[in-house]
Design an enzyme around this catalytic site. Sequence first.
Site, PDB file in Angstrom:
ATOM      1  N   GLY A   1      -8.581   7.149   7.554  1.00  0.00           N
ATOM      2  CA  GLY A   1      -8.913   7.251   9.090  1.00  0.00           C
ATOM      3  C   GLY A   1     -10.514   7.620   8.939  1.00  0.00           C
TER       4      GLY A   1
ATOM      5  N   HIS B   1      -9.882   4.373  -1.871  1.00  0.00           N
ATOM      6  CA  HIS B   1      -9.216   4.318  -0.389  1.00  0.00           C
ATOM      7  C   HIS B   1     -10.042   4.992   0.567  1.00  0.00           C
ATOM      8  CE1 HIS B   1      -4.916   3.883  -1.517  1.00  0.00           C
ATOM      9  NE2 HIS B   1      -5.293   3.528  -2.552  1.00  0.00           N
TER      10      HIS B   1
ATOM     11  N   ASP C   1       0.967  -1.209  -0.075  1.00  0.00           N
ATOM     12  CA  ASP C   1      -0.109  -0.036   0.207  1.00  0.00           C
ATOM     13  C   ASP C   1       0.826   1.191  -0.153  1.00  0.00           C
ATOM     14  OD1 ASP C   1      -2.523   1.231   0.318  1.00  0.00           O
ATOM     15  OD2 ASP C   1      -2.676   1.258   2.329  1.00  0.00           O
ATOM     16  N   HIS C   2       0.473   2.281  -0.624  1.00  0.00           N
ATOM     17  CA  HIS C   2       1.166   3.639  -0.746  1.00  0.00           C
ATOM     18  C   HIS C   2       2.587   3.626  -0.512  1.00  0.00           C
ATOM     19  CE1 HIS C   2      -2.352   6.131  -0.443  1.00  0.00           C
ATOM     20  NE2 HIS C   2      -2.942   5.388   0.433  1.00  0.00           N
TER      21      HIS C   2
ATOM     22  N   THR D   1      -8.572   1.458   9.122  1.00  0.00           N
ATOM     23  CA  THR D   1      -8.848   1.980  10.397  1.00  0.00           C
ATOM     24  C   THR D   1      -9.591   1.319  11.314  1.00  0.00           C
ATOM     25  OG1 THR D   1      -8.109   4.181   9.674  1.00  0.00           O
ATOM     26  CG2 THR D   1      -9.058   4.282  11.689  1.00  0.00           C
TER      27      THR D   1
HETATM   28  P1  13P Z   1      -8.747   3.772   6.080  1.00  0.00           P
HETATM   29  O1  13P Z   1      -7.875   3.432   7.032  1.00  0.00           O
HETATM   30  O2  13P Z   1      -9.885   4.914   6.253  1.00  0.00           O
HETATM   31  O3  13P Z   1      -9.698   2.309   6.065  1.00  0.00           O
HETATM   32  O4  13P Z   1      -8.135   3.738   4.793  1.00  0.00           O
HETATM   33  C1  13P Z   1      -7.390   2.696   4.330  1.00  0.00           C
HETATM   34  C2  13P Z   1      -6.717   3.151   3.085  1.00  0.00           C
HETATM   35  O5  13P Z   1      -7.253   3.554   2.232  1.00  0.00           O
HETATM   36  C3  13P Z   1      -5.339   2.314   3.063  1.00  0.00           C
HETATM   37  O6  13P Z   1      -4.583   2.756   1.670  1.00  0.00           O
END
Ligand code: 13P
Length: 289
Positions: A181, A208, A82-83, A233
Site C-alpha cells: 500500500g 514486497h 502472489d501471496h 498499489t
Molecule cells: P504494493 O501494493 O505496495 O506495490 O505491494 C505489492 C506487493 O508487494 C504485492 O505482493
Amino acid sequence: MALLSTTPMLEIAKRNKHGIVAFNVHSFDSIFWVLEAADELKSPVILQTTVGTVKSLGAKNIVEVVTAAADHYNIPVGLHLDHCTDFEVIKEAIRAGYTSVMIDASMHPFEENVVKTKQVIDLAKSLGVNVEAELGKVGGVEDDIVVAEEDAQKAVPEECKQFIELTGVPTLAPAIGTAHGIYKGNPDIDFERIAAIAKLVDIPLVLHGGSAVPDEDVHRCVSLGMAKVNVSTELKNAYSEAIRQHFIDEPDSLDPRSYLQKAKEAAKEIAKSKIRMVGSEGKVIPSFL
Ligand code: 13P
C-alpha cells in the site's frame, strides 16, 4: 515467447545487478499494457496475480491470455501467483501453467512455514516452477491478507539462511520494513538487515511493497540482492484515478474505450517508470531478440 520460470530470470537479474518488476495485474486488459510497457523498454517482466484475481478471472483463463499476449513479444515473461496461503490454489495455478508461485506461510511459526514451503517445493521443483516464500511479516493489505503495522515483523538473517537450507526455496521475500500500500511517510527500510541477509544467502531476494518507495531506496535494495520488486498499489491508483477523472470531466460518457484508453496510458507510464527504476530497461539478453 513462451512463459519462463522466474527462477532463471531472477538469477540472471541478480547476477547482472538489476531488478525485475513483478506487476500485480487485476484484469485482462492490464496484462496487455504491462507487456506493452515492458516490450517498449525491452525489459524482462513478471506478471503476478493475487488469489482474489485467480478467483475472479480463473487460473486457466489468466494463463491462456498471458501466454497468447507474451507470444507477441521477444522479452522474457514470467507468471507468478502472489501471496497464496492455500495449497489447493497453488496446485490449480501450477496445473494451469503459472511459472512461479508464492506460498505465504509467514503467519505461522518458523517450523510450520518450513513444512508448508517444502510441500510446495516438492510439487513445483520437478516441473521447473519457481517458488517464493516469506519470512517475517510484511505489513499492510494485499487482497485478503491484512497485517497491522504493529504486527509487521522483520526477518531474522540467520533464520533466512536456515530456512533456505531446510526448504531449498529458490527465492525468498524477507520482511525488511516495506509494507503493502501507500506509506504515510517514507518507508523505514532496514538496509543493514538486507545486507546481513545477503551476506548469508545467495538466492534472489524479493522486495514486497514496492509502491511509493523512493527510487534511491529501491536502487539500494536491488544493489543488495533484491532481484524481484513487487508493484501493485501505484498501478491500481493510476488506472482508477484516470477513470475517476474521466467521469468528472465527461459524466455522460458511454464508450468504455475512451476511459479505458486513458487508464491504460496512465498505468503504462507508471509501469515504465518502475521498469526504469529497477534498471531492467534494455536487459533482454541478446539471444531473446
Ligand atoms: P504494493 O501494493 O505496495 O506495490 O505491494 C505489492 C506487493 O508487494 C504485492 O505482493
